[in-house]
Design a protein around this motif. Structure first.
Motif, PDB file in Angstrom:
ATOM      1  N   TYR A 311       0.828  -1.208   0.000  1.00  0.00           N
ATOM      2  CA  TYR A 311       0.000   0.000   0.000  1.00  0.00           C
ATOM      3  C   TYR A 311       0.868   1.267   0.000  1.00  0.00           C
ATOM      4  CZ  TYR A 311      -3.783  -3.156   1.375  1.00  0.00           C
ATOM      5  OH  TYR A 311      -4.703  -4.167   1.430  1.00  0.00           O
ATOM      6  N   HIS A 312       0.492   2.231  -0.856  1.00  0.00           N
ATOM      7  CA  HIS A 312       1.186   3.521  -0.915  1.00  0.00           C
ATOM      8  C   HIS A 312       0.228   4.695  -0.821  1.00  0.00           C
ATOM      9  CE1 HIS A 312       5.451   2.607  -1.984  1.00  0.00           C
ATOM     10  NE2 HIS A 312       4.920   1.455  -2.297  1.00  0.00           N
ATOM     11  N   TRP A 313      -1.033   4.504  -1.124  1.00  0.00           N
ATOM     12  CA  TRP A 313      -2.032   5.573  -1.083  1.00  0.00           C
ATOM     13  C   TRP A 313      -3.167   5.160  -0.154  1.00  0.00           C
ATOM     14  CZ3 TRP A 313       0.335   3.970  -5.555  1.00  0.00           C
ATOM     15  CH2 TRP A 313       1.007   4.942  -6.318  1.00  0.00           C
ATOM     16  N   PHE A 314      -3.837   6.144   0.408  1.00  0.00           N
ATOM     17  CA  PHE A 314      -5.004   5.893   1.258  1.00  0.00           C
ATOM     18  C   PHE A 314      -6.064   6.926   0.881  1.00  0.00           C
ATOM     19  CE2 PHE A 314      -1.212   4.426   3.370  1.00  0.00           C
ATOM     20  CZ  PHE A 314      -1.548   3.124   3.707  1.00  0.00           C
ATOM     21  N   PHE A 315      -7.045   6.482   0.093  1.00  0.00           N
ATOM     22  CA  PHE A 315      -8.051   7.384  -0.457  1.00  0.00           C
ATOM     23  C   PHE A 315      -9.304   7.358   0.425  1.00  0.00           C
ATOM     24  CE2 PHE A 315      -5.866   5.630  -4.331  1.00  0.00           C
ATOM     25  CZ  PHE A 315      -5.093   6.760  -4.590  1.00  0.00           C
ATOM     26  N   PRO A 316      -9.691   8.510   0.996  1.00  0.00           N
ATOM     27  CA  PRO A 316     -10.921   8.534   1.808  1.00  0.00           C
ATOM     28  C   PRO A 316     -12.155   8.313   0.937  1.00  0.00           C
ATOM     29  CG  PRO A 316      -9.563  10.506   2.166  1.00  0.00           C
ATOM     30  CD  PRO A 316      -9.018   9.803   0.966  1.00  0.00           C
ATOM     31  N   THR A 317     -13.213   7.825   1.558  1.00  0.00           N
ATOM     32  CA  THR A 317     -14.494   7.692   0.870  1.00  0.00           C
ATOM     33  C   THR A 317     -14.886   9.035   0.248  1.00  0.00           C
ATOM     34  OG1 THR A 317     -15.320   5.875   2.217  1.00  0.00           O
ATOM     35  CG2 THR A 317     -16.961   7.326   1.255  1.00  0.00           C
ATOM     36  N   GLY A 318     -15.330   8.983  -1.001  1.00  0.00           N
ATOM     37  CA  GLY A 318     -15.712  10.188  -1.719  1.00  0.00           C
ATOM     38  C   GLY A 318     -14.700  10.634  -2.747  1.00  0.00           C
ATOM     39  N   THR A 319     -13.465  10.102  -2.687  1.00  0.00           N
ATOM     40  CA  THR A 319     -12.454  10.468  -3.674  1.00  0.00           C
ATOM     41  C   THR A 319     -12.894   9.992  -5.059  1.00  0.00           C
ATOM     42  OG1 THR A 319     -10.720  10.281  -2.003  1.00  0.00           O
ATOM     43  CG2 THR A 319     -10.028  10.214  -4.305  1.00  0.00           C
ATOM     44  N   VAL A 320     -12.657  10.825  -6.065  1.00  0.00           N
ATOM     45  CA  VAL A 320     -13.080  10.535  -7.437  1.00  0.00           C
ATOM     46  C   VAL A 320     -11.843  10.426  -8.325  1.00  0.00           C
ATOM     47  CG1 VAL A 320     -14.409  11.373  -9.417  1.00  0.00           C
ATOM     48  CG2 VAL A 320     -15.267  11.736  -7.091  1.00  0.00           C
ATOM     49  N   ARG A 377      -7.071  23.641   5.661  1.00  0.00           N
ATOM     50  CA  ARG A 377      -8.231  23.521   4.776  1.00  0.00           C
ATOM     51  C   ARG A 377      -7.818  23.964   3.378  1.00  0.00           C
ATOM     52  NH1 ARG A 377     -13.898  23.344   5.000  1.00  0.00           N
ATOM     53  NH2 ARG A 377     -13.819  23.287   7.287  1.00  0.00           N
ATOM     54  N   ILE A 378      -8.011  23.069   2.390  1.00  0.00           N
ATOM     55  CA  ILE A 378      -7.614  23.345   1.018  1.00  0.00           C
ATOM     56  C   ILE A 378      -8.847  23.247   0.126  1.00  0.00           C
ATOM     57  CG2 ILE A 378      -6.026  22.730  -0.840  1.00  0.00           C
ATOM     58  CD1 ILE A 378      -4.463  21.106   1.281  1.00  0.00           C
ATOM     59  N   PRO A 379      -9.413  24.360  -0.319  1.00  0.00           N
ATOM     60  CA  PRO A 379     -10.535  24.291  -1.268  1.00  0.00           C
ATOM     61  C   PRO A 379     -10.042  23.737  -2.608  1.00  0.00           C
ATOM     62  CG  PRO A 379     -10.381  26.451  -0.216  1.00  0.00           C
ATOM     63  CD  PRO A 379      -9.106  25.735   0.077  1.00  0.00           C
ATOM     64  N   LEU A 380     -10.737  22.752  -3.121  1.00  0.00           N
ATOM     65  CA  LEU A 380     -10.335  22.109  -4.372  1.00  0.00           C
ATOM     66  C   LEU A 380     -11.512  22.087  -5.348  1.00  0.00           C
ATOM     67  CD1 LEU A 380      -8.282  19.129  -2.902  1.00  0.00           C
ATOM     68  CD2 LEU A 380      -7.370  21.075  -4.170  1.00  0.00           C
ATOM     69  N   GLU A 449     -14.609  17.516   3.242  1.00  0.00           N
ATOM     70  CA  GLU A 449     -15.767  18.292   3.704  1.00  0.00           C
ATOM     71  C   GLU A 449     -16.249  19.070   2.494  1.00  0.00           C
ATOM     72  OE1 GLU A 449     -16.041  21.895   6.653  1.00  0.00           O
ATOM     73  OE2 GLU A 449     -15.994  20.010   7.821  1.00  0.00           O
ATOM     74  N   GLY A 450     -17.273  18.534   1.837  1.00  0.00           N
ATOM     75  CA  GLY A 450     -17.627  19.047   0.528  1.00  0.00           C
ATOM     76  C   GLY A 450     -16.480  18.733  -0.424  1.00  0.00           C
ATOM     77  N   SER A 451     -16.019  19.737  -1.171  1.00  0.00           N
ATOM     78  CA  SER A 451     -14.842  19.528  -2.011  1.00  0.00           C
ATOM     79  C   SER A 451     -13.587  20.114  -1.371  1.00  0.00           C
ATOM     80  CB  SER A 451     -15.057  20.155  -3.399  1.00  0.00           C
ATOM     81  OG  SER A 451     -15.237  21.554  -3.281  1.00  0.00           O
ATOM     82  N   ASP A 452     -13.686  20.502  -0.088  1.00  0.00           N
ATOM     83  CA  ASP A 452     -12.509  20.959   0.650  1.00  0.00           C
ATOM     84  C   ASP A 452     -11.796  19.753   1.250  1.00  0.00           C
ATOM     85  OD1 ASP A 452     -13.400  23.440   0.031  1.00  0.00           O
ATOM     86  OD2 ASP A 452     -13.727  24.105   2.105  1.00  0.00           O
ATOM     87  N   LEU A 453     -10.486  19.706   1.096  1.00  0.00           N
ATOM     88  CA  LEU A 453      -9.682  18.675   1.729  1.00  0.00           C
ATOM     89  C   LEU A 453      -9.154  19.229   3.046  1.00  0.00           C
ATOM     90  CD1 LEU A 453      -8.297  15.912   1.716  1.00  0.00           C
ATOM     91  CD2 LEU A 453      -6.392  16.970   0.479  1.00  0.00           C
ATOM     92  N   LEU A 454      -9.448  18.514   4.136  1.00  0.00           N
ATOM     93  CA  LEU A 454      -8.989  18.922   5.460  1.00  0.00           C
ATOM     94  C   LEU A 454      -7.872  17.975   5.893  1.00  0.00           C
ATOM     95  CD1 LEU A 454     -11.681  20.442   5.239  1.00  0.00           C
ATOM     96  CD2 LEU A 454     -12.068  19.955   7.662  1.00  0.00           C
TER      97      LEU A 454
END
Length: 664
Positions: A311-320, A377-380, A449-454
């Motif tokens: 494993y090298h990546w860990f994608f949270p639920t909701g990642t597209v 908080r990073i708006p994306l 959180e929405g499309s913001d990455l925290l």
């Protein structure tokens, strides 16, 4: 007298002077010799409950689901009912431990045509002799039976279904008679020829994971052939998320491999279908490992650099992400033009056809400091894939499918826990943010959180160097069930490690720590549930407690001892301190610290390690693990290691502990 006081008396009376990297090493006394009737039992290989008889000889047959690996030598273990018995396996004397337990390491004498191995066991004590036969099925291998030309149909790699991008090639590998000419064809149409592959045979997983000495030299192969295929291969497998039914073997669209040597020819169907994903029409998926809404998963999907890899990546639920390939139950996510990750197909779900791949521009970010952590908080523009890499005092966040235009970075006041945030555009569609911290990394986690990455970065807890465990919240994970190793006399790993965890809990609480156990009974608890519990209670340390076992083909008398595993860099010092302490307590061989792709070592929110105190499969180590004293030693090693780690963190942490948080 408390259990802690009893333990201290035990240790005071049984500490030796074995050197092991400094300090003294505890030497546990041998247990009393067990007496009783001779009773031969076999624990491994696992045998059926029913025992047959051949005259006076008992016949043990291995479980039908088990197959022994074909290696030079193999191990078996069990017990004989008493500690003064004599045991012979295939004529070789096998020591019997005072508990009656035994472990045998004997040559495996089996040819390619043999489907099972037989072991002759004879035990003697007090004039009583018992004899038994152990019959063990072997892993099947291809046997050419002296044919001048042959193809090993079990060796085709890859096999199954794959989907690739147009003009993307694939490596094919197969075993066949040395000196043959190999061709691939469809019907009468030749496709390409194979070349001999002279690369050394790969190391077995057990060799890589457990061998303590120099690996054995690997012979070069003369019966392996390779080719590079581009274009359609075999029948059309259909849609990447809706595969077509597999056609009959007689379907003429299958690729056939032909081996020719002198006047002899053999042919075999290659069980592989390759489909294509058209450029510009990549399906787009969303990550979700809990579509049923059970709440029992860790809400994270692990990504690998290659199918079934580490494993090298860990994608949270909701990642597209967009999909650019598939291999059976593994899906390839196209993170950017040059980066890919392989994930489990069951945990990604197609979005409506025509959904564009996630991309865009990241323009700003804001840091919000808190008492125990700081949140970036990073708006994306979308829930794009990302990866976090850690160094001792920094975190690097890679955003895929994104261009960085960071004209505005807010640090949120005078708190200097995060000293500096920088960004770089490593590629057109990969942006990297780096957070430089004022102290070593303790933990972090990311969520949408929405499309913001925290991205939440955890502060080092306040540690008193004189009482480092006081005020700490520690989660102890007694490994298993389900599963777990069993020792020669039937001692179970789940029982041992739960007893150790309870003793460690008592020692920790006596030092002012709060402790949570992931299980308190023999009921099965999933790995995801254990991880969720540690995250939910905000554990500051996570220790998963285990006892070890080896895979077939590894000499247990050379490759067994104490080891501790970590996954992320911040946990490596904790692993080293605990390993040293356990070696001092047990006095067995130090197998050292290793990085392991283990579920309970993977959480990023706290330092986390997995300990393998000793090996259940060796009777002397089983006896230590099953004894009260040995369990106290295990527990004390964990506590000493945690204390040393925390004191070390105080010395490395430059934050002033007696002043305002984060001021210098």
């Amino acid at each position: 007298m408390s259990h802690v006081a009893v333990f201290r008396l035990l240790v005071a009376g049984t500490v030796g002077t074995l050197a092991c990297g400094g300090g003294t090493v505890a030497t546990a006394p041998a247990p009393a010799t067990v007496s009783g009737p001779v009773e031969l039992r076999i624990v491994y290989p696992p045998v059926r409950d029913r025992v047959n008889r051949l005259g006076e000889t008992r016949v043990f047959v291995a479980d039908s689901a088990y197959r022994m690996s074909r290696t030079d030598s193999v191990f078996a273990f069990g017990s004989v009912g008493r500690g003064d018995a004599l045991l012979f396996v295939n004529g070789q004397s096998v020591p019997v431990y005072p508990t009656g337990g035994w472990t045998a390491w004997v040559p495996l004498k089996a040819g390619p045509a043999d489907t099972a191995a037989t072991f002759d066991l004879v035990v003697w004590a007090d004039g009583v002799t018992q004899r038994a036969l152990l019959v063990v099925p072997l892993v099947p291998v291809f046997d050419p039976l002296g044919a001048p030309v042959w193809i090993d149909t079990t060796s085709f790699q890859p096999r199954g279904d794959r989907w690739l991008r147009p003009h993307e090639g694939i490596r094919l590998s197969v075993r066949a008679a040395p000196g043959s000419v190999l061709r691939a064809r469809v019907g009468n149409l030749p496709l390409f020829e194979f070349l001999p592959d002279s690369a050394p045979a790969p190391l077995a997983w057990g060799e890589r994971a457990f061998r303590t000495g120099v690996p054995r030299s690997r012979a070069r192969r003369s019966d392996r052939y390779v080719a590079w295929a581009v274009g359609p291969f075999g029948p059309d497998p259909g849609s990447v998320f809706d595969p077509a039914a597999v056609p009959a073997p007689t379907d003429t669209s299958w690729v056939v491999v032909e081996a020719v040597r002198d006047d002899d020819t053999v042919r075999a169907r290659w069980p592989l279908r390759i489909g294509r994903i058209a450029l510009g029409h990549s399906p787009v998926v969303v990550v979700d490992d809990d579509v049923a809404g059970t709440g029992t998963t860790d809400s994270t999907l692990a990504g690998r650099p290659n199918p079934y890899g580490t494993y090298h990546w860990f994608f949270p639920t909701g990642t597209v992400a967009a999909v650019s390939g598939r291999w059976n139950d593994q899906v390839r996510l196209q993170l950017s033009r040059t980066s890919v990750a392989w994930v489990d197909a069951r945990d990604v779900h197609p979005l409506p056809a025509g959904t564009p791949p996630p991309n865009g521009i990241a323009r700003s970010m804001r840091l919000v400091p808190g008492e125990k952590s700081a949140v970036l908080r990073i708006p994306l523009p979308a829930r794009v894939p990302f990866r976090i890499d850690e160094a001792e005092r920094s975190l690097a966040l890679t955003l895929y499918g994104v261009a960085a235009d960071m004209d505005w970075i807010q640090y949120g006041g005078t708190d200097s826990f995060v000293r500096l945030i920088t960004y770089a555009q490593r590629a057109e569609d990969e942006a990297t943010l780096e957070l430089t911290l004022a102290e070593p990394v303790w933990g972090y986690r990311a969520r949408w959180e929405g499309s913001d990455l925290l991205v939440e970065v955890r502060r080092t807890p306040r540690i008193d160097a004189n009482r480092p465990l006081a005020g700490r919240l520690v989660v102890l994970d007694p490994g298993h069930p389900p599963g777990g190793a069993t020792g020669p006399t039937g001692v179970r790993e789940p029982d041992v490690v739960l007893a150790v965890a309870r003793k460690a809990k008592e020692l920790l609480e006596a030092r002012g720590a709060a402790v949570v156990l992931t299980r308190v009974s023999d009921s099965a608890v999933s790995l995801a549930q254990r991880i969720r519990l540690a995250e939910h209670v905000n554990a500051e340390l996570l220790i998963s407690i285990h006892a070890n076992a080896l895979p077939d083909g590894m000499n247990p008398f050379v490759n067994a001892g104490t080891s501790v595993y970590y996954n992320h860099p911040r946990s490596a010092p904790l692993a080293r301190h605990i390993d040293r302490a356990l070696v001092r307590q047990f006095g067995f061989r130090d197998l050292g610290v290793g990085r392991g792709d283990l579920a309970l070592a993977r959480p990023t929110w706290m330092p986390a390690v997995l300990t393998e105190g000793l090996f259940m499969m060796l009777p002397d180590q089983e006896a230590v693990l099953s004894s009260e004293e040995g369990q106290w030693r295990y527990a004390m090693g964990l506590i000493e290691g945690m204390e040393a780690f925390l004191v070390d963190r105080v010395s490395r942490d430059t934050i002033t502990r007696d002043g305002p948080r984060g001021r210098f």
